[in-house]
Design an enzyme around this catalytic site. Structure first.
Site, PDB file in Angstrom:
ATOM      1  N   HIS A  38      25.483  10.323  56.447  1.00  0.00           N
ATOM      2  CA  HIS A  38      25.796   8.969  56.914  1.00  0.00           C
ATOM      3  C   HIS A  38      26.357   9.071  58.336  1.00  0.00           C
ATOM      4  O   HIS A  38      27.206   9.933  58.604  1.00  0.00           O
ATOM      5  CB  HIS A  38      26.824   8.316  55.983  1.00  0.00           C
ATOM      6  CG  HIS A  38      27.174   6.931  56.403  1.00  0.00           C
ATOM      7  ND1 HIS A  38      26.322   5.860  56.221  1.00  0.00           N
ATOM      8  CD2 HIS A  38      28.279   6.442  57.038  1.00  0.00           C
ATOM      9  CE1 HIS A  38      26.894   4.769  56.715  1.00  0.00           C
ATOM     10  NE2 HIS A  38      28.066   5.087  57.212  1.00  0.00           N
ATOM     11  N   ASN A  56      23.551  12.957  50.835  1.00  0.00           N
ATOM     12  CA  ASN A  56      23.136  12.005  51.875  1.00  0.00           C
ATOM     13  C   ASN A  56      23.898  12.339  53.151  1.00  0.00           C
ATOM     14  O   ASN A  56      24.992  12.918  53.093  1.00  0.00           O
ATOM     15  CB  ASN A  56      23.488  10.576  51.433  1.00  0.00           C
ATOM     16  CG  ASN A  56      23.048   9.534  52.453  1.00  0.00           C
ATOM     17  OD1 ASN A  56      21.948   9.600  53.000  1.00  0.00           O
ATOM     18  ND2 ASN A  56      23.912   8.565  52.727  1.00  0.00           N
TER      19      ASN A  56
HETATM   20  C1  GRF Z   1      20.242   9.336  60.466  1.00  0.00           C
HETATM   21  O1  GRF Z   1      20.926   8.933  61.615  1.00  0.00           O
HETATM   22  C2  GRF Z   1      21.117   9.165  59.251  1.00  0.00           C
HETATM   23  O2  GRF Z   1      22.480   9.178  59.523  1.00  0.00           O
HETATM   24  C3  GRF Z   1      20.758   7.812  58.739  1.00  0.00           C
HETATM   25  O3  GRF Z   1      19.385   7.678  59.036  1.00  0.00           O
HETATM   26  C4  GRF Z   1      19.058   8.458  60.179  1.00  0.00           C
HETATM   27  C5  GRF Z   1      17.830   9.248  59.867  1.00  0.00           C
HETATM   28  O4  GRF Z   1      17.264   9.841  60.989  1.00  0.00           O
HETATM   29  N1  GRF Z   1      21.069   7.726  57.336  1.00  0.00           N
HETATM   30  P1  GRF Z   1      16.054  10.853  60.862  1.00  0.00           P
HETATM   31  O5  GRF Z   1      14.910  10.149  60.152  1.00  0.00           O
HETATM   32  O6  GRF Z   1      16.530  12.062  60.096  1.00  0.00           O
HETATM   33  O7  GRF Z   1      15.681  11.186  62.278  1.00  0.00           O
END
Ligand code: GRF
Length: 218
Positions: A120, A118
């Site tokens: 974060h 993941n």
């Molecule tokens: C990212 O900022 C990530 O940190 C969080 O959700 C967002 C997803 O953005 N978990 P994207 O859909 O990849 O543009």
């Protein structure tokens, strides 16, 4: 101890996302640029009109909305089975959570043991949970960032693979800070996956060691 050997064949990745898919984009860009030995075998979303579907389509990636019912905030029960079946059907070996706004449950984590990542938007263990960039700003932190980590049964608690920091500026709004954090995510996720694909990641309990490049294959 999980010790991964370098694989000559591309890492087969299943991506789960709920949003715009900018992280998917950065991973696919690295694959197409030849800097990441991987293949995105499927993109699955719990949001019918998520931007991630359009991005996947632009790159001819297999992509689908899968009904996340019966629960609101987690992927469990029948929905988990639907996702698992599709990931298996497509031959996914690693799972990349890229803005997937549901808690994945033990069934999926057991199935892909030690192979779920993941990203974060904070320097964990600070600011787990939602809108982490806003939490950092409201707290008055001077440095924010992003973390790529293995997923365990807690919320944003798994072993940390890689982090990148982002200075917080006096004039930052939540939005401006989030943009700069996302820019770092787009470097960090492909970089983390490159380490995995090159067999350079070794997990010992909470500690994740990055091995030196192998002279023969990396
Ligand atoms: C990212 O900022 C990530 O940190 C969080 O959700 C967002 C997803 O953005 N978990 P994207 O859909 O990849 O543009």
């Amino acid at each position: 101890m999980l010790d991964m050997c370098a694989a000559a064949s591309p890492l087969r990745i299943g991506v789960l996302g709920s949003g715009s898919g900018s992280n998917l984009q950065s991973i696919q860009d690295a694959i197409e640029a030849g800097t990441l030995n991987a293949r995105i075998v499927c993109v699955l979303t719990d949001v019918p009109d998520a931007g991630i579907l359009a991005r996947a389509a632009r790159h001819n990636l297999s992509a689908a909305y899968l009904d996340p019912a019966p629960f609101q905030t987690k992927l469990d029960g029948e929905a988990e089975q639907r996702y698992l079946s599709e990931l298996d059907r497509q031959g996914a070996e690693w799972i990349v959570l890229a803005g997937f706004m549901r808690i994945v449950k033990p069934g999926l984590l057991r199935h892909f043991h030690g192979r779920v990542l993941n990203v974060h938007p904070a320097l964990l263990p600070a600011f787990p949970g939602l809108a982490a960039w806003r939490q950092a700003l409201d707290y008055g932190a001077k440095v924010a960032g992003c973390t790529v980590h293995f997923v365990d049964e807690g919320t944003d608690t798994g072993p940390i693979l890689l982090q990148r920091s982002v200075p917080i500026r006096e004039e930052d709004s939540p939005e401006s800070l989030h943009v700069r954090i996302q820019e770092e995510e787009h470097q960090a996720y492909p970089e983390a996956l490159r380490l995995v694909a090159d067999g350079r990641v070794q997990v010992e309990g909470r500690r994740v060691r990055i091995l030196p490049p192998c002279g023969n294959c990396c």
